[in-house]
Design an enzyme around this catalytic site. Structure first.
Site, PDB file in Angstrom:
ATOM      1  N   LYS A  71       4.059   0.715  10.187  1.00 57.08           N
ATOM      2  CA  LYS A  71       4.183   1.764   9.319  1.00 57.08           C
ATOM      3  C   LYS A  71       3.359   3.123   9.873  1.00 57.08           C
ATOM      4  CE  LYS A  71       2.519  -0.329   5.873  1.00 57.08           C
ATOM      5  NZ  LYS A  71       2.397  -0.013   3.911  1.00 57.08           N
ATOM      6  N   GLU A 114       0.857  -1.495  -0.097  1.00 54.99           N
ATOM      7  CA  GLU A 114      -0.084   0.129   0.067  1.00 54.99           C
ATOM      8  C   GLU A 114       0.768   1.210  -0.729  1.00 54.99           C
ATOM      9  OE1 GLU A 114      -2.917   0.186   3.131  1.00 54.99           O
ATOM     10  OE2 GLU A 114      -3.648   2.006   2.771  1.00 54.99           O
ATOM     11  N   ARG A 118       5.108 -12.939   9.803  1.00 53.63           N
ATOM     12  CA  ARG A 118       5.912 -11.680   9.456  1.00 53.63           C
ATOM     13  C   ARG A 118       7.479 -12.093  10.138  1.00 53.63           C
ATOM     14  NH1 ARG A 118       2.159  -8.038   8.744  1.00 53.63           N
ATOM     15  NH2 ARG A 118       3.980  -6.063   9.259  1.00 53.63           N
TER      16      ARG A 118
HETATM   17  P1  ATP Z   1       1.055  -1.661   7.788  1.00 45.68           P
HETATM   18  O1  ATP Z   1      -0.466  -2.766   8.071  1.00 45.68           O
HETATM   19  O2  ATP Z   1       2.106  -1.536   8.953  1.00 45.68           O
HETATM   20  O3  ATP Z   1       0.464  -0.511   6.491  1.00 45.68           O
HETATM   21  P2  ATP Z   1       1.375  -3.680   5.834  1.00 45.68           P
HETATM   22  O4  ATP Z   1       2.205  -4.711   5.732  1.00 45.68           O
HETATM   23  O5  ATP Z   1      -0.347  -3.469   5.579  1.00 45.68           O
HETATM   24  O6  ATP Z   1       2.127  -2.735   6.942  1.00 45.68           O
HETATM   25  P3  ATP Z   1       1.965  -3.359   2.781  1.00 45.68           P
HETATM   26  O7  ATP Z   1       1.932  -2.147   2.308  1.00 45.68           O
HETATM   27  O8  ATP Z   1       0.739  -3.546   2.873  1.00 45.68           O
HETATM   28  O9  ATP Z   1       1.706  -3.100   4.427  1.00 45.68           O
HETATM   29  O10 ATP Z   1       2.471  -4.427   3.573  1.00 45.68           O
HETATM   30  C1  ATP Z   1       2.526  -4.955   1.359  1.00 45.68           C
HETATM   31  C2  ATP Z   1       3.774  -7.051   1.519  1.00 45.68           C
HETATM   32  O11 ATP Z   1       4.582  -6.311   2.329  1.00 45.68           O
HETATM   33  C3  ATP Z   1       2.544  -7.780   2.023  1.00 45.68           C
HETATM   34  O12 ATP Z   1       1.717  -8.570   1.176  1.00 45.68           O
HETATM   35  C4  ATP Z   1       2.495  -7.622   4.029  1.00 45.68           C
HETATM   36  O13 ATP Z   1       2.041  -8.794   4.153  1.00 45.68           O
HETATM   37  C5  ATP Z   1       4.311  -7.706   3.479  1.00 45.68           C
HETATM   38  N1  ATP Z   1       4.633  -7.468   4.896  1.00 45.68           N
HETATM   39  C6  ATP Z   1       4.925  -6.582   5.627  1.00 45.68           C
HETATM   40  N2  ATP Z   1       5.092  -6.297   6.499  1.00 45.68           N
HETATM   41  C7  ATP Z   1       5.604  -7.534   6.626  1.00 45.68           C
HETATM   42  C8  ATP Z   1       6.957  -8.152   7.500  1.00 45.68           C
HETATM   43  N3  ATP Z   1       7.057  -7.249   8.543  1.00 45.68           N
HETATM   44  N4  ATP Z   1       7.191  -9.177   7.506  1.00 45.68           N
HETATM   45  C9  ATP Z   1       7.259  -9.739   6.317  1.00 45.68           C
HETATM   46  N5  ATP Z   1       6.308  -9.286   5.501  1.00 45.68           N
HETATM   47  C10 ATP Z   1       5.915  -8.328   5.467  1.00 45.68           C
HETATM   48 MG    MG Z   2      -1.636  -3.708   4.394  1.00 48.51          MG
END
Ligand code: ATP
Ligand code: MG
Length: 561
Positions: free
Chosen positions: A274, A39, A264
């Site tokens: 984030k 995102e 994760r």
């Molecule tokens: P937030 O909820 O803090 O906004 P998010 O995980 O939803 O973060 P995205 O930008 O949607 O952030 O993440 C893109 C991809 O990266 C998703 O498929 C997510 O599962 C993966 N991802 C994010 N954080 C991690 C992590 N700590 N370990 C592994 N994969 C991750």
């Molecule tokens: Mg997300």
């Protein structure tokens, strides 16, 4: 636990095992097509690197494809600055997406059509309960929910209202479109989830075209389907969403990828939320998204971490279906050291100087030593290191009253000045307050080049720079932004209260002249101290070096590797 779960827990990479199985069974015509779906509401961090390495890595291993898709369904939080930085970071990590970049917003027309189709199939309805009521009607883990009074509207009425939502006739929050599934489902996500909401907001790509925006659970599975994704890999928090993912695609008879979840990445000393990272940036707790103390890829890059080290780290930690595992930050540093060790020249700089005067070296005398840039690898070449009567050495390489095992400089002791001479400390000069100001030493001219003239041994070798030739540099010494192992789990009024006040120390260090020739982004080892990387604030007048990682390897020591 199902058999599949059993196997997944024990396999080193259960995802590849499942893909192998699918390929053997000819599922998806043995194609492999993954995607990375960030995102664009922040910069990528080391957690994202795990997902990137997994998705792009799998595509590479199977001669498949991996898409980059921006999951941009929330117009309020998204920004093109993030869209640009994410592309840069994915490329920096060493990956290239298949074809053009995709945006969930490219599918807004198709998603809208499919939402109407769902209404026509009697599987979605417009609901006028407000957010609080929806929550109240949803029930709990132990109690079933209650059906909305709007649930049994006719298809015609639903279509009419939904079209008017789209046309902008209603206010934000006045009504939503919900999937009609099962208010008694044990999986709360299945209790008539919202799939469209009203948002009179400007979108970074579609502008003011839309007054309604689709929700993640509706958008994601359909975007995967449209792109022909085979394996939709996501983190374990989405395990319960898989039922909805499958429901939407089945309800609309669409091509159906397989969602697979993994644990994760969590790291000690690091917050990967984030929302919290944005807070640090927007409130000036750090110098920006690329502050070298940030766990963002741009921060780690500026700090001197390499893509190779991060990829290797991700490969070594592997993937599993375990939610709460936490990786020791020392292990990431170990991977960084391991790579930097293989690519950096070694030079000398003194971070915390004491002056040394060599009594038996002429005041106007000077000489240059030809020193290898890497002690074991001649291909690095050599550089000239000036030597003169006044030197700087590291303050903690000297002790006036040393303990037994201290083999560096102390009164009466002889050490080797790296590449130069054997040197003996004769006297200590102090200021009025008793602080050491200067050391008076002598060298053995017969030990030129640092070689023993007569077989006598010295136990300590120390680094040094010639005072009059030394180049003052700014050295930025970084430590963890959070000292505790699990900052996210810490109770605090405000998480910023937990920030390590000493996470950045800026010192003027003294470098041998050759160090000033390195360019922004280049990496070097300051012998006996740490790996450093030239910062982009650096100028020829004032070189700036970021400390990437010290040489001390606590992880390797503990693990005995
Ligand atoms: P937030 O909820 O803090 O906004 P998010 O995980 O939803 O973060 P995205 O930008 O949607 O952030 O993440 C893109 C991809 O990266 C998703 O498929 C997510 O599962 C993966 N991802 C994010 N954080 C991690 C992590 N700590 N370990 C592994 N994969 C991750
Ligand atoms: Mg997300």
């Amino acid at each position: 636990m199902s058999n599949l779960d059993e196997k997944e827990k024990t396999g080193t990479d259960f995802i590849r095992a499942r893909i192998n199985q699918d390929n053997e069974n000819g599922r998806f015509d043995s194609r492999v097509h993954t995607r990375f779906p960030p995102e664009p509401n922040g910069y990528l961090h080391i957690g994202h690197a795990k997902s990137i390495c997994l998705n792009f890595g799998i595509a590479k291993d199977y001669n498949g494809l991996c898409n980059l898709r921006f999951d941009d369904t929330n117009p309020v939080k998204e920004d093109t600055e993030y869209v640009d930085s994410i592309q840069e970071d994915v490329k920096w990590l060493g990956f290239q997406w298949a074809g053009d970049i995709h945006y969930a917003s490219d599918y807004f027309d198709r998603l809208y059509e499919l939402a109407e189709e769902l209404i026509k199939r009697g599987k979605a309805y417009v609901c006028e309960l407000n957010a609080d009521q929806i929550r109240e009607y949803r029930g709990t883990l132990t109690e079933p929910g209650k059906e909305s009074p709007y649930r049994n509207r006719s298809v015609e009425e639903n279509l009419d209202l939904f079209r008017r939502m789209k046309a902008g006739e209603f206010a934000d929050g006045q009504m939503v479109l919900r999937a009609k599934i099962d208010m008694a489902s044990p999986n709360i996500i299945m209790r008539d989830p919202t799939i469209y909401r009203i948002r009179h907001a400007h979108h970074h790509k579609t502008g003011d075209k839309w007054n309604i925006y689709p929700m993640y659970d509706f958008t994601h599975c359909i975007s995967d389907s449209i792109e022909g994704i085979t394996h939709s890999i996501c983190t374990l928090e989405f395990e319960n969403n898989r039922e909805l993912y499958d429901w939407v695609l089945n309800a609309l008879d669409l091509y159906h990828p397989q969602q697979i979840e993994f644990g994760r990445l969590n790291l000690t000393h690091v917050m990967l939320s984030k929302r919290k990272l944005i807070h640090l940036v927007q409130n000036g707790f750090v110098a920006g998204w690329d502050d070298p103390r940030m766990p963002t890829l741009s921060g780690l890059r500026r700090r001197g971490y390499t893509p190779e080290a991060i990829r290797n780290f991700c490969a070594k930690i592997g993937v599993a279906r375990i939610a709460d595992s936490v990786v020791d930050y020392n292990f990431l540093e170990y991977c960084v050291r391991e790579h930097l060790n293989s690519i950096t020249p070694r030079l000398m700089a003194v971070l915390d100087p004491i002056k040394v005067t060599i009594e038996n070296y002429g005041e106007n005398e000077e000489e240059y030593f030809d020193c290898p840039l890497h002690p074991e690898d001649a291909s690095y070449g050599t550089r000239k290191v000036p030597f003169s009567r006044e030197l700087y050495i590291e303050r903690d390489d000297f002790m006036e009253n040393p303990p037994k095992k201290f083999h560096r400089l102390y009164p009466g002791n002889e050490v080797r000045l790296r590449y130069a001479y054997f040197m003996t400390c004769k006297d200590v000069i102090k200021d009025a307050d008793g602080n050491i100001k200067e050391l008076i030493c002598t060298i053995d001219p017969a030990s030129k080049g640092g070689q023993s003239p007569d077989g006598r041994k010295v136990k300590g070798t120390i680094h040094w720079v010639s005072a009059k030739h030394a180049k003052p540099i700014e050295a930025r010494l970084y430590d963890h932004l959070f000292l505790m192992d699990n900052p996210a789990g810490e109770e605090a009024e405000n998480f910023t209260d937990l920030i390590n006040k000493d996470s950045l120390k800026v010192v003027t260090a003294y470098a041998e002249p050759h160090l000033a020739t390195y360019k922004v982004g280049e990496k070097v080892q300051f012998e006996r101290l740490a790996y450093f990387c030239v910062d982009y604030d650096s100028t020829p007048e004032k070189p700036v070096f970021n400390r990437t990682v010290t040489l001390k390897d606590s992880w390797a020591k503990e693990m005995k590797v």
